[in-house]
Design a protein around this motif. Structure first.
Motif, PDB file in Angstrom:
ATOM      1  N   LEU A  52       0.853  -1.185   0.000  1.00 53.84           N
ATOM      2  CA  LEU A  52       0.000   0.000   0.000  1.00 53.84           C
ATOM      3  C   LEU A  52       0.891   1.238   0.000  1.00 53.84           C
ATOM      4  O   LEU A  52       1.557   1.535   0.998  1.00 53.84           O
ATOM      5  CB  LEU A  52      -0.913   0.018   1.226  1.00 53.84           C
ATOM      6  CG  LEU A  52      -1.767   1.276   1.396  1.00 53.84           C
ATOM      7  CD1 LEU A  52      -2.818   1.355   0.300  1.00 53.84           C
ATOM      8  CD2 LEU A  52      -2.408   1.310   2.760  1.00 53.84           C
ATOM      9  N   VAL A  53       0.921   1.929  -1.136  1.00 46.86           N
ATOM     10  CA  VAL A  53       1.682   3.169  -1.253  1.00 46.86           C
ATOM     11  C   VAL A  53       0.891   4.257  -0.535  1.00 46.86           C
ATOM     12  O   VAL A  53      -0.315   4.384  -0.715  1.00 46.86           O
ATOM     13  CB  VAL A  53       1.918   3.529  -2.738  1.00 46.86           C
ATOM     14  CG1 VAL A  53       2.592   4.871  -2.881  1.00 46.86           C
ATOM     15  CG2 VAL A  53       2.744   2.431  -3.418  1.00 46.86           C
ATOM     16  N   THR A  54       1.579   5.042   0.313  1.00 47.96           N
ATOM     17  CA  THR A  54       0.889   6.016   1.157  1.00 47.96           C
ATOM     18  C   THR A  54       0.861   7.402   0.529  1.00 47.96           C
ATOM     19  O   THR A  54       1.719   7.761  -0.277  1.00 47.96           O
ATOM     20  CB  THR A  54       1.549   6.109   2.543  1.00 47.96           C
ATOM     21  OG1 THR A  54       2.905   6.523   2.388  1.00 47.96           O
ATOM     22  CG2 THR A  54       1.486   4.774   3.268  1.00 47.96           C
ATOM     23  N   GLY A  55      -0.149   8.179   0.927  1.00 50.20           N
ATOM     24  CA  GLY A  55      -0.296   9.540   0.452  1.00 50.20           C
ATOM     25  C   GLY A  55      -1.308  10.292   1.287  1.00 50.20           C
ATOM     26  O   GLY A  55      -1.917   9.743   2.207  1.00 50.20           O
ATOM     27  N   PHE A  56      -1.481  11.553   0.939  1.00 49.95           N
ATOM     28  CA  PHE A  56      -2.386  12.452   1.660  1.00 49.95           C
ATOM     29  C   PHE A  56      -3.319  13.132   0.675  1.00 49.95           C
ATOM     30  O   PHE A  56      -2.880  13.549  -0.407  1.00 49.95           O
ATOM     31  CB  PHE A  56      -1.590  13.538   2.396  1.00 49.95           C
ATOM     32  CG  PHE A  56      -0.598  12.998   3.379  1.00 49.95           C
ATOM     33  CD1 PHE A  56      -0.992  12.684   4.664  1.00 49.95           C
ATOM     34  CD2 PHE A  56       0.722  12.786   3.014  1.00 49.95           C
ATOM     35  CE1 PHE A  56      -0.079  12.182   5.580  1.00 49.95           C
ATOM     36  CE2 PHE A  56       1.646  12.294   3.919  1.00 49.95           C
ATOM     37  CZ  PHE A  56       1.236  11.988   5.211  1.00 49.95           C
TER      38      PHE A  56
END
Length: 112
Positions: free
Chosen positions: A85-89
């Motif tokens: 799971l690639v994280t981001g905002f």
């Protein structure tokens, strides 16, 4: 928001990887890319689906360092088996900006 313990936090393997390829995920219900992310020799390369098409092109993603969870169970997303799971905002418009280290670090480095 529920509090967690430090031991709970340590269960999440957040690691740095480098995107080696990015292509349009044509079968996705919402616009997304299929990413190949290299986490170094110990972890290897993993696939992920990422809904980041509003802010990034495939060409600018290749070579970018990202932070991803590597110890979730694999998840079937349409024809793709997501392996991390690639994280981001979310920004004000609901577009996802990637969570990235601001300096180079070795692939596979764990966030602590």
């Amino acid at each position: 928001m529920d509090d967690i313990t430090f031991e709970d936090f340590l269960k999440v393997e957040l690691r740095v990887g480098r995107i080696t390829s990015a292509s349009l995920f044509k079968e996705a219900r919402k616009p997304a890319y299929v990413l190949q992310v290299d986490f170094g020799e110990a972890i290897g390369t993993r696939k992920s689906s990422a809904q980041i098409t509003a802010l990034y092109t495939p060409e600018e993603l290749v070579g970018k360092l990202v932070v991803a969870v590597v110890n979730f169970p694999r998840k079937q997303i349409g024809p793709l088996m997501s392996e991390c799971l690639v994280t981001g905002f979310d920004n004000e418009q609901g577009e996802v900006a990637l969570c990235v280290p601001d300096r180079p670090v070795p692939l596979g480095t764990r966030l602590l």
